[in-house]
Enzyme design. Sequence first.
Site, PDB file in Angstrom:
ATOM      1  N   CYS A   1       2.931  -3.937  17.334  1.00 56.46           N
ATOM      2  CA  CYS A   1       2.413  -2.769  18.030  1.00 56.46           C
ATOM      3  C   CYS A   1       0.898  -2.941  18.176  1.00 56.46           C
ATOM      4  O   CYS A   1       0.206  -3.192  17.185  1.00 56.46           O
ATOM      5  CB  CYS A   1       2.745  -1.498  17.264  1.00 56.46           C
TER       6      CYS A   1
ATOM      7  N   CYS B   1      -2.185   6.831   9.262  1.00 55.76           N
ATOM      8  CA  CYS B   1      -1.195   6.074  10.034  1.00 55.76           C
ATOM      9  C   CYS B   1      -1.853   4.922  10.768  1.00 55.76           C
ATOM     10  O   CYS B   1      -2.859   5.101  11.443  1.00 55.76           O
ATOM     11  CB  CYS B   1      -0.548   6.951  11.108  1.00 55.76           C
TER      12      CYS B   1
ATOM     13  N   CYS C   1      -1.723  -0.707  16.056  1.00 61.03           N
ATOM     14  CA  CYS C   1      -1.574  -0.579  14.596  1.00 61.03           C
ATOM     15  C   CYS C   1      -2.184  -1.762  13.860  1.00 61.03           C
ATOM     16  O   CYS C   1      -1.910  -2.918  14.187  1.00 61.03           O
ATOM     17  CB  CYS C   1      -0.096  -0.452  14.247  1.00 61.03           C
TER      18      CYS C   1
ATOM     19  N   ASN D   1      -5.786   6.795  14.966  1.00 56.22           N
ATOM     20  CA  ASN D   1      -6.749   6.608  13.887  1.00 56.22           C
ATOM     21  C   ASN D   1      -7.522   5.325  14.120  1.00 56.22           C
ATOM     22  O   ASN D   1      -6.931   4.296  14.451  1.00 56.22           O
ATOM     23  CB  ASN D   1      -6.026   6.549  12.543  1.00 56.22           C
TER      24      ASN D   1
ATOM     25  N   CYS E   1       3.839  -6.573   8.390  1.00 59.16           N
ATOM     26  CA  CYS E   1       4.850  -6.078   9.328  1.00 59.16           C
ATOM     27  C   CYS E   1       5.043  -7.116  10.434  1.00 59.16           C
ATOM     28  O   CYS E   1       4.081  -7.687  10.920  1.00 59.16           O
ATOM     29  CB  CYS E   1       4.392  -4.757   9.943  1.00 59.16           C
TER      30      CYS E   1
ATOM     31  N   GLY F   1       5.068  -1.861   7.363  1.00 56.57           N
ATOM     32  CA  GLY F   1       6.377  -2.484   7.549  1.00 56.57           C
ATOM     33  C   GLY F   1       7.336  -1.675   8.390  1.00 56.57           C
ATOM     34  O   GLY F   1       7.090  -0.515   8.705  1.00 56.57           O
ATOM     35  N   GLU F   2       8.413  -2.324   8.768  1.00 55.43           N
ATOM     36  CA  GLU F   2       9.465  -1.672   9.539  1.00 55.43           C
ATOM     37  C   GLU F   2      10.665  -1.487   8.595  1.00 55.43           C
ATOM     38  O   GLU F   2      11.370  -2.446   8.282  1.00 55.43           O
ATOM     39  CB  GLU F   2       9.833  -2.546  10.753  1.00 55.43           C
TER      40      GLU F   2
ATOM     41  N   GLU G   1       0.815  -1.215   0.000  1.00 58.34           N
ATOM     42  CA  GLU G   1       0.000   0.000   0.000  1.00 58.34           C
ATOM     43  C   GLU G   1       0.845   1.258   0.000  1.00 58.34           C
ATOM     44  O   GLU G   1       1.886   1.323   0.657  1.00 58.34           O
ATOM     45  CB  GLU G   1      -0.929   0.016   1.217  1.00 58.34           C
TER      46      GLU G   1
ATOM     47  N   SER H   1      10.813   6.258   9.045  1.00 54.20           N
ATOM     48  CA  SER H   1      10.371   6.105  10.429  1.00 54.20           C
ATOM     49  C   SER H   1      10.653   4.691  10.925  1.00 54.20           C
ATOM     50  O   SER H   1      10.404   3.719  10.220  1.00 54.20           O
ATOM     51  CB  SER H   1       8.868   6.392  10.505  1.00 54.20           C
TER      52      SER H   1
ATOM     53  N   SER I   1       9.276   6.153  16.349  1.00 55.49           N
ATOM     54  CA  SER I   1       7.964   6.045  16.981  1.00 55.49           C
ATOM     55  C   SER I   1       8.127   5.658  18.447  1.00 55.49           C
ATOM     56  O   SER I   1       8.704   4.631  18.760  1.00 55.49           O
ATOM     57  CB  SER I   1       7.132   4.975  16.270  1.00 55.49           C
TER      58      SER I   1
ATOM     59  N   CYS J   1       3.633   8.479   0.901  1.00 57.24           N
ATOM     60  CA  CYS J   1       3.993   7.583   1.998  1.00 57.24           C
ATOM     61  C   CYS J   1       4.098   6.167   1.431  1.00 57.24           C
ATOM     62  O   CYS J   1       3.124   5.630   0.910  1.00 57.24           O
ATOM     63  CB  CYS J   1       2.914   7.666   3.077  1.00 57.24           C
TER      64      CYS J   1
HETATM   65  N1  SAH Z   1       7.301   0.636  11.546  1.00 58.70           N
HETATM   66  C1  SAH Z   1       7.708   2.025  11.405  1.00 58.70           C
HETATM   67  C2  SAH Z   1       7.078   2.698  10.213  1.00 58.70           C
HETATM   68  C3  SAH Z   1       5.580   2.920  10.322  1.00 58.70           C
HETATM   69  S1  SAH Z   1       5.286   4.591  10.601  1.00 58.70           S
HETATM   70  C4  SAH Z   1       7.414   2.755  12.698  1.00 58.70           C
HETATM   71  O1  SAH Z   1       6.793   2.182  13.575  1.00 58.70           O
HETATM   72  O2  SAH Z   1       7.865   3.884  12.862  1.00 58.70           O
HETATM   73  C5  SAH Z   1       3.629   4.590  11.112  1.00 58.70           C
HETATM   74  C6  SAH Z   1       3.395   5.542  12.284  1.00 58.70           C
HETATM   75  O3  SAH Z   1       2.002   5.497  12.627  1.00 58.70           O
HETATM   76  C7  SAH Z   1       4.163   5.138  13.517  1.00 58.70           C
HETATM   77  O4  SAH Z   1       4.640   6.279  14.158  1.00 58.70           O
HETATM   78  C8  SAH Z   1       3.065   4.490  14.386  1.00 58.70           C
HETATM   79  O5  SAH Z   1       3.374   4.597  15.747  1.00 58.70           O
HETATM   80  C9  SAH Z   1       1.858   5.269  14.012  1.00 58.70           C
HETATM   81  N2  SAH Z   1       0.606   4.535  14.180  1.00 58.70           N
HETATM   82  C10 SAH Z   1       0.407   3.208  14.126  1.00 58.70           C
HETATM   83  N3  SAH Z   1      -0.895   2.908  14.285  1.00 58.70           N
HETATM   84  C11 SAH Z   1      -1.545   4.080  14.429  1.00 58.70           C
HETATM   85  C12 SAH Z   1      -2.890   4.437  14.588  1.00 58.70           C
HETATM   86  N4  SAH Z   1      -3.856   3.524  14.607  1.00 58.70           N
HETATM   87  N5  SAH Z   1      -3.194   5.745  14.693  1.00 58.70           N
HETATM   88  C13 SAH Z   1      -2.241   6.689  14.619  1.00 58.70           C
HETATM   89  N6  SAH Z   1      -0.933   6.415  14.449  1.00 58.70           N
HETATM   90  C14 SAH Z   1      -0.591   5.123  14.357  1.00 58.70           C
END
Ligand code: SAH
Length: 361
Positions: free
Chosen positions: A119, A346, A122, A303, A115, A168-169, A95, A200, A223, A108
Site C-alpha cells: 500500500c 495507523c 503506509c 497520518n 508486511c 502486517g496483513e 510493534e 482488519s 481497508s 492494537c
Molecule cells: N493490513 C491490514 C491491517 C492494517 S490496519 C489492513 O490493511 O487492513 C491499518 C489501517 O491503517 C488500514 O486501514 C490502512 O488503510 C490504514 N493506513 C495505512 N497507512 C495509513 C496512514 N499513513 N494514515 C492513515 N491510515 C493509514
Amino acid sequence: MEMEVRSNLAGLTAEELHRVVSKLGEPAYRARQIFAAVHARRVRSFEEMTDLPKELRATLSEQVVVATLKLESRYVSIDGTRRYLFKTHDNRPVETVFIPQERRDTICFSSQSGCPLQCTFCLTAQLGLLRNLTAGEIVEQIIFALNDAYGVGVKPPRGTNLVGMGAGEPFLNFEELMKGIRIMKEPRGLHVVPNRVTVSTAGIVPRIRELATIPDRPHLAVSLAAPTDELRDELMPINKKWPLEELLSACREFEKSLKPNERMTFEYVMLAGVNDADEHARQLANLLNRHDLSAKVNLIPHNQAEPLPYHPSSAERVETFREILETKGVHAFVRKPRGRDILAACGQLAAQVTPIEVALS
Ligand code: SAH
C-alpha cells in the site's frame, strides 16, 4: 530457533499445555496452574510461578519458554497512547499500541513483522514482510500491553478492545491469528470476548469468505482507500488480485452471516487531492449501496509518513466527504488520530526507534 517458537507457553492452547504437562508425568491441575499463571496472572517468568515446585519449574524451563518478545523501546504520546517496539527471539521487530480511551481502552496488535502488501500510503510496507508472527507472539503483545497499562495481572478496569490493525496483513497469517484469539478467549486466561476483537484486512477475499463460516469470530474491518479499481490498483496493489467487485461480494456474503445488531466496517484513509473529492464520496456510496452493504465507513485522515508523498485531507474536506456519504445513506465516522507524535498511528508502524521529528532535529 524453531524449537523456541513451537514451545512458547503463551502460544499453547489449554489442551496443548495439558499434553506437554502430562508428557512430563505431571497431574492435569499443573497445566491449569501454568495456564492461569501465563494468561490470568500474566507472569512472564518461571520465577514468578511460585505455586509450582522448584524442580518442575526447572524441568519446564528446559522445554518451554514463558516469554519470547523483548521490549526494545516504549514511547508515550502526549495523548497517552503508548507504542511498544519489541524484538522477537530472531531479532524481528514487532510493534503494539495501547490507546487509552474514555469509555474503553484499545490494544492494537501486529500479526506480522513487516508486511508483504505494498500500500503506497503506509509506512509498514517499506519494511517488506519479515515473517509471520506465531500465536504466542500475538498473545504476548496483549499480555505485555495489559501489564504495562494496568499492572501485572491487574484486571482491566473497563474491559479492553483488541484490534488487529498493527503491522502486517492478519489474513495472510490466518491460522496463527485465529489460534491466538482462541487462546485469549479462555475464561481461565485472558478472557477476551470475541465481541471485543476486530481484525482488519486489506482484502484477502478467500479469508473473508472463510471467516463468514466461523461462528465464534472477531469483527471484520476492510481497508478500502479508493472507490474505483483504477485508483485502488494504484494505492493498494492487492486490488489487482482481488478487485472491488470480488471484494465487495465477499463482504456482502460476510454481512449475510452477521447477527441483526452487528455491522462490519470499512476503513478509508483520506489522502489530500488523491481520494477525497466529492466525486469519490459519491462513487464510494454508490458502490456500497449497489452491493447492498450496510457497513459503516471510518474515515481516517492520513497520518504523516515521511518519505511518502501524501498529506492528510483538511478537516473540512473530511467533513464534506462524510456528509455526502451520509446523504446517500452510508453511515460514516471520522476517526481521531492517536499517537501521531510517537509514530504509533495507523500506517506509521515501521519499527522506528526514534520518532522522525526527534531524529531530524
Ligand atoms: N493490513 C491490514 C491491517 C492494517 S490496519 C489492513 O490493511 O487492513 C491499518 C489501517 O491503517 C488500514 O486501514 C490502512 O488503510 C490504514 N493506513 C495505512 N497507512 C495509513 C496512514 N499513513 N494514515 C492513515 N491510515 C493509514
